[in-house]
Every structure is written in C-alpha cells, then in structure tokens.
Motif scaffolding. Structure first.
Motif, PDB file in Angstrom:
ATOM      1  N   LYS A  97       0.939  -1.271   0.526  1.00  0.00           N
ATOM      2  CA  LYS A  97      -0.184   0.142  -0.258  1.00  0.00           C
ATOM      3  C   LYS A  97       0.533   0.968   0.480  1.00  0.00           C
ATOM      4  O   LYS A  97       2.090   1.466   0.500  1.00  0.00           O
ATOM      5  N   GLU A  98       0.350   2.792  -0.812  1.00  0.00           N
ATOM      6  CA  GLU A  98       1.294   3.829  -0.512  1.00  0.00           C
ATOM      7  C   GLU A  98       1.469   4.341   0.659  1.00  0.00           C
ATOM      8  O   GLU A  98       0.877   3.972   1.750  1.00  0.00           O
ATOM      9  N   GLY A  99       2.639   4.144   1.183  1.00  0.00           N
ATOM     10  CA  GLY A  99       3.732   4.367   2.506  1.00  0.00           C
ATOM     11  C   GLY A  99       4.145   3.685   2.977  1.00  0.00           C
ATOM     12  O   GLY A  99       4.201   3.627   4.291  1.00  0.00           O
ATOM     13  N   ASP A 100       3.978   2.223   2.879  1.00  0.00           N
ATOM     14  CA  ASP A 100       4.623   0.841   3.081  1.00  0.00           C
ATOM     15  C   ASP A 100       6.044   0.977   2.314  1.00  0.00           C
ATOM     16  O   ASP A 100       6.223   1.456   1.568  1.00  0.00           O
ATOM     17  N   ILE A 101       6.560   0.531   3.946  1.00  0.00           N
ATOM     18  CA  ILE A 101       7.946   0.769   3.281  1.00  0.00           C
ATOM     19  C   ILE A 101       8.715  -0.979   2.863  1.00  0.00           C
ATOM     20  O   ILE A 101       8.019  -1.926   2.896  1.00  0.00           O
ATOM     21  N   VAL A 102       9.141  -0.761   1.307  1.00  0.00           N
ATOM     22  CA  VAL A 102       9.048  -1.695   0.440  1.00  0.00           C
ATOM     23  C   VAL A 102      10.322  -2.503   0.822  1.00  0.00           C
ATOM     24  O   VAL A 102      10.978  -3.722   1.269  1.00  0.00           O
ATOM     25  N   LEU A 103      11.314  -1.442   0.869  1.00  0.00           N
ATOM     26  CA  LEU A 103      13.033  -1.876   1.613  1.00  0.00           C
ATOM     27  C   LEU A 103      13.659  -1.381   2.264  1.00  0.00           C
ATOM     28  O   LEU A 103      13.318   0.057   2.123  1.00  0.00           O
ATOM     29  N   LYS A 104      14.303  -1.727   3.556  1.00  0.00           N
ATOM     30  CA  LYS A 104      15.167  -1.596   4.357  1.00  0.00           C
ATOM     31  C   LYS A 104      16.339  -1.215   3.363  1.00  0.00           C
ATOM     32  O   LYS A 104      17.265  -2.593   3.498  1.00  0.00           O
ATOM     33  N   TRP A 105      17.034   0.176   3.604  1.00  0.00           N
ATOM     34  CA  TRP A 105      18.476  -0.216   2.908  1.00  0.00           C
ATOM     35  C   TRP A 105      19.223  -0.647   4.049  1.00  0.00           C
ATOM     36  O   TRP A 105      19.255  -0.381   5.371  1.00  0.00           O
ATOM     37  N   ASP A 106      20.320  -0.926   3.471  1.00  0.00           N
ATOM     38  CA  ASP A 106      20.933  -1.566   4.625  1.00  0.00           C
ATOM     39  C   ASP A 106      22.717  -0.499   4.289  1.00  0.00           C
ATOM     40  O   ASP A 106      22.838   0.569   3.620  1.00  0.00           O
ATOM     41  N   THR A 107      22.395   0.143   5.969  1.00  0.00           N
ATOM     42  CA  THR A 107      23.871   1.951   6.116  1.00  0.00           C
ATOM     43  C   THR A 107      24.408   1.637   6.731  1.00  0.00           C
ATOM     44  O   THR A 107      25.080   1.948   6.983  1.00  0.00           O
ATOM     45  N   GLY A 108      25.036   0.186   6.574  1.00  0.00           N
ATOM     46  CA  GLY A 108      26.743   0.005   7.150  1.00  0.00           C
ATOM     47  C   GLY A 108      27.692  -0.137   6.702  1.00  0.00           C
ATOM     48  O   GLY A 108      28.628   0.037   6.816  1.00  0.00           O
ATOM     49  N   TYR A 109      26.893   0.332   4.760  1.00  0.00           N
ATOM     50  CA  TYR A 109      28.028   1.361   3.889  1.00  0.00           C
ATOM     51  C   TYR A 109      28.701   2.797   3.391  1.00  0.00           C
ATOM     52  O   TYR A 109      27.514   3.227   3.021  1.00  0.00           O
ATOM     53  N   ILE A 110      28.235   3.118   4.788  1.00  0.00           N
ATOM     54  CA  ILE A 110      28.191   4.657   4.375  1.00  0.00           C
ATOM     55  C   ILE A 110      29.559   4.939   4.458  1.00  0.00           C
ATOM     56  O   ILE A 110      30.649   5.496   5.454  1.00  0.00           O
ATOM     57  N   LEU A 111      30.226   6.157   3.285  1.00  0.00           N
ATOM     58  CA  LEU A 111      31.360   6.359   3.014  1.00  0.00           C
ATOM     59  C   LEU A 111      31.438   7.943   3.435  1.00  0.00           C
ATOM     60  O   LEU A 111      30.062   9.032   2.703  1.00  0.00           O
ATOM     61  N   THR A 112      32.506   8.606   2.857  1.00  0.00           N
ATOM     62  CA  THR A 112      32.714   9.783   3.248  1.00  0.00           C
ATOM     63  C   THR A 112      32.741  10.368   1.585  1.00  0.00           C
ATOM     64  O   THR A 112      33.703   9.384   1.008  1.00  0.00           O
ATOM     65  N   LYS A 113      33.483  11.518   1.926  1.00  0.00           N
ATOM     66  CA  LYS A 113      33.587  12.088  -0.039  1.00  0.00           C
ATOM     67  C   LYS A 113      34.514  11.709  -0.152  1.00  0.00           C
ATOM     68  O   LYS A 113      34.464  11.522  -0.971  1.00  0.00           O
ATOM     69  N   ALA A 114      35.686  11.754   0.881  1.00  0.00           N
ATOM     70  CA  ALA A 114      37.128  11.137   0.268  1.00  0.00           C
ATOM     71  C   ALA A 114      37.012   9.796  -0.192  1.00  0.00           C
ATOM     72  O   ALA A 114      37.706   9.277  -1.629  1.00  0.00           O
ATOM     73  N   ASN A 124       8.061   3.587  -8.302  1.00  0.00           N
ATOM     74  CA  ASN A 124       6.394   3.384  -7.223  1.00  0.00           C
ATOM     75  C   ASN A 124       6.903   3.421  -5.808  1.00  0.00           C
ATOM     76  O   ASN A 124       6.132   3.515  -5.135  1.00  0.00           O
ATOM     77  N   THR A 125       8.827   4.244  -6.006  1.00  0.00           N
ATOM     78  CA  THR A 125       8.931   4.163  -4.415  1.00  0.00           C
ATOM     79  C   THR A 125       9.650   5.788  -3.964  1.00  0.00           C
ATOM     80  O   THR A 125      10.335   6.426  -5.594  1.00  0.00           O
ATOM     81  N   ILE A 126       9.981   5.912  -3.213  1.00  0.00           N
ATOM     82  CA  ILE A 126      10.908   7.013  -2.754  1.00  0.00           C
ATOM     83  C   ILE A 126      11.986   7.375  -2.458  1.00  0.00           C
ATOM     84  O   ILE A 126      11.215   6.074  -0.861  1.00  0.00           O
ATOM     85  N   GLY A 127      12.856   7.555  -2.029  1.00  0.00           N
ATOM     86  CA  GLY A 127      14.069   7.204  -0.493  1.00  0.00           C
ATOM     87  C   GLY A 127      13.579   7.729   0.768  1.00  0.00           C
ATOM     88  O   GLY A 127      12.755   9.172   0.937  1.00  0.00           O
ATOM     89  N   LYS A 128      12.931   7.358   1.757  1.00  0.00           N
ATOM     90  CA  LYS A 128      12.697   7.811   3.240  1.00  0.00           C
ATOM     91  C   LYS A 128      13.300   7.714   4.045  1.00  0.00           C
ATOM     92  O   LYS A 128      13.311   5.923   4.699  1.00  0.00           O
ATOM     93  N   ASP A 129      14.760   7.936   5.305  1.00  0.00           N
ATOM     94  CA  ASP A 129      14.688   7.934   6.688  1.00  0.00           C
ATOM     95  C   ASP A 129      15.033   5.947   5.791  1.00  0.00           C
ATOM     96  O   ASP A 129      15.779   5.232   6.714  1.00  0.00           O
ATOM     97  N   PHE A 130      15.863   6.404   4.741  1.00  0.00           N
ATOM     98  CA  PHE A 130      17.076   5.021   4.206  1.00  0.00           C
ATOM     99  C   PHE A 130      16.447   3.968   4.085  1.00  0.00           C
ATOM    100  O   PHE A 130      16.231   2.741   4.845  1.00  0.00           O
ATOM    101  N   CYS A 131      15.027   4.031   3.331  1.00  0.00           N
ATOM    102  CA  CYS A 131      14.327   2.771   3.427  1.00  0.00           C
ATOM    103  C   CYS A 131      13.740   3.383   1.572  1.00  0.00           C
ATOM    104  O   CYS A 131      13.506   4.299   1.272  1.00  0.00           O
ATOM    105  N   ASP A 132      13.135   2.692   0.833  1.00  0.00           N
ATOM    106  CA  ASP A 132      12.486   2.963  -0.242  1.00  0.00           C
ATOM    107  C   ASP A 132      10.690   2.470   0.378  1.00  0.00           C
ATOM    108  O   ASP A 132      10.343   1.155   0.235  1.00  0.00           O
ATOM    109  N   VAL A 133      10.031   3.351  -0.258  1.00  0.00           N
ATOM    110  CA  VAL A 133       8.680   3.482   0.201  1.00  0.00           C
ATOM    111  C   VAL A 133       8.092   3.454  -0.623  1.00  0.00           C
ATOM    112  O   VAL A 133       7.897   4.779  -1.573  1.00  0.00           O
TER     113      VAL A 133
END
Ligand SMILES: [Zn+2]
Length: 133
Positions: free
Chosen positions: A23-40, A77-86
């Motif tokens: 349904k609209e608003g459901d979280i489809v995918l939670k991203w794995d945020t274990g790999y957040i990189l610096t700009k360098a 059909n999804t947008i990024g929100k709080d590191f999830c595809d919603v």
C-alpha cells in the motif's frame, strides 16, 4: 514470505520486484546503512562502484543487494525516506520496484533512461544537493 524478489528486468539487467502487494506509504525495502562513505572514500571508488552510490541525507550510501538492484524510472513507485524505499503508490505483486535516481544522484551519474514510461525524461542527470536551504 519475502517482500521482494530479485530477477531479470525489462528495464535493465536485474531488478527488484514486489513479492506481495504494497500500500502507498509501506516500506518496501530497508537499506543496509552499514556502508556510508565519506566524500574522500567516494571519490576513490571506481566508476562502476559509483553506480551503486545513493547520495541521500548528505551521505554517500553504498547500496547493497538487494536494494542496489532497484532500477530507475521517471515515474517511480517508491521514494527514498529514512534510508528506505517507501511506496509512493499502491504496488501490486509482480510489479518492478523503481525509484527516481535523479533525486539522489552524484555528479558522475548521467545516463540514458530506458524506462519507456509515458513521462520518461529520456535521461537522468545530477541535481545539485540543496545544501543552501
Ligand atoms: Zn525514463
């Protein structure tokens, strides 16, 4: 019961597909945020790997499977929100999960779009992050 399944896509390579209705608003995918990189770290990546970077919340997220296989669409059909595809609309089982990459592109991201949607913009280009707000 998995929420999603990864398989061959008509858009490009492999894609992520709904394994159930959302349904609209459901979280489809939670991203794995274990790999957040610096700009360098980001700048040292190969062009190939940079394709899996999502620039989100001013962070370089190195997307992991399966979320890295979500294809671009100009009419997603999804947008990024709080590191999830919603889900931004109701999604039926079997539909391909898509997002608009231009919402979180990096400067190197610039490619032709093959989503063939009615509102296809033809290409995806970088939009500067709105840092000055
Ligand atoms: Zn398109």
């Amino acid at each position: 019961m998995p929420d999603i399944v990864v398989k061959k896509s008509r858009i490009s390579g492999i894609g992520v597909f709904a394994a159930r209705d959302f349904k609209e608003g459901d979280i489809v995918l939670k991203w794995d945020t274990g790999y957040i990189l610096t700009k360098a770290e980001f700048e040292k990546m190969t062009r190939e790997d940079k394709r899996y970077i999502t620039f989100f919340d001013k962070k370089y997220v190195f997307m992991q499977p399966p979320e890295r296989y979500v294809n671009h669409s100009c009419n997603p059909n999804t947008i990024g929100k709080d590191f999830c595809d919603v889900a931004n609309k109701d999604i039926s089982k079997g539909e391909e999960i898509t997002s608009d990459y231009s919402d979180y592109a990096d400067e190197d991201l610039n490619f032709e779009c093959r989503c063939k949607g009615k509102s296809c913009k033809g290409f995806v280009k970088y939009q500067a992050p709105k840092d000055n707000i």
